[in-house]
Design a protein around this motif. Structure first.
Motif, PDB file in Angstrom:
ATOM      1  N   ASN A  22      13.502  86.207  64.918  1.00 33.50           N
ATOM      2  CA  ASN A  22      13.846  88.233  65.723  1.00 33.50           C
ATOM      3  C   ASN A  22      13.189  88.446  64.824  1.00 33.50           C
ATOM      4  O   ASN A  22      11.962  88.448  64.160  1.00 33.50           O
ATOM      5  N   TYR A  68      20.371 100.695  66.377  1.00 31.52           N
ATOM      6  CA  TYR A  68      20.489  99.345  65.381  1.00 31.52           C
ATOM      7  C   TYR A  68      19.414  98.274  67.235  1.00 31.52           C
ATOM      8  O   TYR A  68      18.748  97.104  66.261  1.00 31.52           O
ATOM      9  N   GLU A  69      19.651  98.731  68.175  1.00 32.27           N
ATOM     10  CA  GLU A  69      18.877  97.784  69.570  1.00 32.27           C
ATOM     11  C   GLU A  69      17.196  98.024  69.008  1.00 32.27           C
ATOM     12  O   GLU A  69      16.691  97.211  69.264  1.00 32.27           O
ATOM     13  N   LYS A  70      17.006  99.726  68.159  1.00 33.21           N
ATOM     14  CA  LYS A  70      15.202 100.157  68.046  1.00 33.21           C
ATOM     15  C   LYS A  70      14.661  99.058  67.389  1.00 33.21           C
ATOM     16  O   LYS A  70      13.349  98.536  66.372  1.00 33.21           O
ATOM     17  N   HIS A  89      19.062  91.247  68.546  1.00 30.79           N
ATOM     18  CA  HIS A  89      19.162  92.707  69.526  1.00 30.79           C
ATOM     19  C   HIS A  89      20.274  92.795  69.648  1.00 30.79           C
ATOM     20  O   HIS A  89      20.736  94.819  70.152  1.00 30.79           O
ATOM     21  N   ASP A  90      21.517  91.894  70.169  1.00 28.98           N
ATOM     22  CA  ASP A  90      22.398  92.146  71.338  1.00 28.98           C
ATOM     23  C   ASP A  90      23.797  91.990  70.342  1.00 28.98           C
ATOM     24  O   ASP A  90      24.061  91.667  69.730  1.00 28.98           O
ATOM     25  N   TYR A  91      23.592  93.996  70.035  1.00 27.61           N
ATOM     26  CA  TYR A  91      24.882  94.603  69.274  1.00 27.61           C
ATOM     27  C   TYR A  91      26.411  94.174  69.175  1.00 27.61           C
ATOM     28  O   TYR A  91      26.715  93.772  68.268  1.00 27.61           O
ATOM     29  N   LYS A 131      24.579 102.193  67.771  1.00 23.24           N
ATOM     30  CA  LYS A 131      24.261 101.229  68.191  1.00 23.24           C
ATOM     31  C   LYS A 131      22.871 101.751  68.868  1.00 23.24           C
ATOM     32  O   LYS A 131      21.912 100.547  69.363  1.00 23.24           O
ATOM     33  N   GLU A 132      22.230 102.695  69.444  1.00 21.85           N
ATOM     34  CA  GLU A 132      21.042 102.994  69.681  1.00 21.85           C
ATOM     35  C   GLU A 132      19.805 102.859  69.077  1.00 21.85           C
ATOM     36  O   GLU A 132      19.167 102.268  68.392  1.00 21.85           O
ATOM     37  N   HIS A 149      16.377  96.250  66.051  1.00 18.44           N
ATOM     38  CA  HIS A 149      16.029  94.686  66.161  1.00 18.44           C
ATOM     39  C   HIS A 149      15.614  94.532  68.058  1.00 18.44           C
ATOM     40  O   HIS A 149      16.544  94.280  68.682  1.00 18.44           O
ATOM     41  N   PRO A 150      14.483  94.899  68.025  1.00 17.32           N
ATOM     42  CA  PRO A 150      13.852  95.112  69.564  1.00 17.32           C
ATOM     43  C   PRO A 150      14.047  94.126  70.333  1.00 17.32           C
ATOM     44  O   PRO A 150      13.733  93.672  71.479  1.00 17.32           O
ATOM     45  N   CYS A 202      13.672  91.982  63.872  1.00 14.35           N
ATOM     46  CA  CYS A 202      13.838  93.040  62.956  1.00 14.35           C
ATOM     47  C   CYS A 202      12.942  93.296  62.442  1.00 14.35           C
ATOM     48  O   CYS A 202      11.944  93.056  61.439  1.00 14.35           O
TER      49      CYS A 202
END
Length: 480
Positions: free
Chosen positions: A106, A216-218, A226-228, A213-214, A220-221, A108
């Motif tokens: 990952n 989270y995705e940043k 990355h899959d929230y 969510k937004e 965990h690029p 992170c």
């Protein structure tokens, strides 16, 4: 639309509902009459059947969190302590993390194990090394571990995790035995959760990191994390796979704490609504310095005082849950947190792969800096100085007091009838097998007081005989 019974992450962790709840809480944060009503609603009520504690909804709890009336905040802290004592008494469960591997695919941005970090020492324990780490932990007196590993399907497949669990349970060194392994690994499939259940794990723990969510995705690029939705829905799959007890947590400091607080409580409400069982534990880690990670980069850090208030408000909102604080935090912060809700702490932790067999604390593969670096004996002594009973008990797992069976006992306060005597017995075991003379002395004085001033010499004689009987019968735990 917010729907706690939905199995879709963006419906049971609903962004609009979080924002609306925070707006409502902001409008009512200094409504003294409302705050009094909420405190009274949350207060433990003693009935013929035991203790009843209603808790608070995420929206109601947000009012307490945002409240800035000094005298009401003092009432919040007092109520949190009252609730904690009602359900968990003065017991503090002890555990240690065991890092198996820091290989991870990952990206992170807050974790030094991220795939792009090329200068961290990558390590993965062999089974012989796992055995050596477990032996070192047993020699301290630990009975409960939480295993940790990066997400890497090649280096850390589920088969490797299962083999490590089997090795951990197989090691019996002197008087030592690890009686319960909790698991903190990446979100996985229902099939893999069934395998973990069959391996005899205790609690499955997975931190959400952030519910936004937004963000989270940043954060965990890259990588599967990355899959929230897949990550957030992991607890539902774990329960579908037969795991009774799951543990939630967020990494405070990544996102605005108010948002995380409400999201965390919504997740707890979701588990209760769908499975009839809320989180067995809630952890409250904060972002800390680590190899190539500077916590100051994240601009959502929270003060120690605010951190303690967060803990108090979680305790009030979710009264039955176990609450965990790790050695990320200093002795001073942990002492404050213990008063307002924490029921489990780690001791003598090393957050590096293979760290327990090293004489000096290795830093080349640490996941984060450890603030509280005392030995387990020092932590146990410190807890007893404050009147707490360090507990090494894991009998609930052995006796099937898990999931809804544990919660049924916990929610009416009856779990203390099981846990309190076991805490005293396992403390006696620790004192006899591992404690320094000074810790042994204060320990038996505490036990003498808990048992109604029975002389400590008699307590020690009774404890020694009971411990000998249990060890002679080859049982792995105490079972009151």
């Amino acid at each position: 639309m917010y729907n706690p019974k939905s199995l879709k992450a963006e419906e049971f962790i609903n962004h609009e509902e979080i924002l609306e709840s925070l707006e409502w809480a902001e409008q009512h944060k200094n409504d003294a009459a409302l705050i009094d009503q909420l405190l009274e609603k949350a207060r433990p009520k003693r009935t013929a059947d035991g203790i009843h504690c209603e808790g608070l909804t995420h929206r109601e709890a947000a009012v307490l969190l945002l409240c800035d009336i000094p005298e009401k905040n003092e009432e919040i802290y007092r109520l949190a302590e009252e609730i904690k004592l009602a359900f968990y008494g003065n017991r503090i469960v002890m555990f240690a993390p065991l890092y198996l591997s820091n290989y991870c695919v990952n990206g992170c941005v807050y974790c030094p194990y991220h795939m792009k970090n090329k200068h961290i020492a990558r390590k993965k324990l062999t089974q012989a090394e796992v055995a050596a780490e477990v032996t070192a932990l047993q020699d301290m007196g630990h009975k409960r571990l939480a295993i940790e590993a990066g997400e890497d399907p090649v280096n850390n497949p589920i088969e490797y995790i299962l083999e490590c669990i089997d090795t951990i349970y197989s090691i019996k060194h002197k008087n030592g035995a690890i009686r319960r392994v909790n698991v903190n690994i990446a979100a996985t499939t229902v099939e893999n959760y069934r395998k973990l259940k069959d391996a005899g794990i205790g609690t499955y723990i997975l931190f959400q990191e952030t519910y936004h969510k937004e963000s989270y995705e940043k954060l965990h690029p890259t990588g599967p994390k990355h899959d929230y939705a897949y990550h957030t829905e992991a607890m539902d799959r774990a329960m579908e796979g037969g795991i009774d007890d799951v543990g939630l947590g967020v990494l405070f400091g990544l996102e605005l704490y108010k948002y995380e607080f409400v999201g965390l409580l919504m997740h707890a409400e979701h588990l209760e609504a769908v499975h009839g069982v809320g989180p067995h534990t809630i952890s409250v880690p904060r972002v800390k310095k680590a190899d190539d990670i500077d916590p100051d980069v994240f601009d959502n850090g929270i003060s120690d005082d605010l951190f303690v208030k967060l803990i108090a408000c979680i305790r009030i909102a979710v009264p039955y849950t176990g609450m965990i604080i790790s050695t990320r935090e200093s002795q001073e912060v942990r002492e404050k947190a213990l008063q307002v809700g924490i029921s489990q702490i780690s001791g003598a932790s090393r957050t590096s792969v293979g760290g327990y067999t090293e004489e000096e604390r290795p830093h080349d593969s640490e996941q984060f800096d450890v603030s509280d670096q005392r030995t387990l004996d020092e932590v146990v002594h410190w807890l007893m100085d404050m009147g707490f009973i360090p507990s090494f008990c894991t009998a609930c797992y052995r006796e099937g007091r898990t999931g809804d069976r544990f919660m049924a006992l916990c929610k009416n306060g009856q779990i203390q009838n099981c846990c309190h005597p076991n805490a005293l017995m396992t403390l006696c075991e620790y004192l006899e097998d591992y404690a320094s003379p000074e810790t042994k002395e204060i320990g038996y004085r505490l036990i003498e007081k808990e048992l109604g001033n029975i002389p400590k010499e008699k307590v020690r004689a009774i404890a020694s005989q009971n411990i000998s009987d249990i060890k002679a019968s080859n049982r792995r735990d105490f079972r009151f």
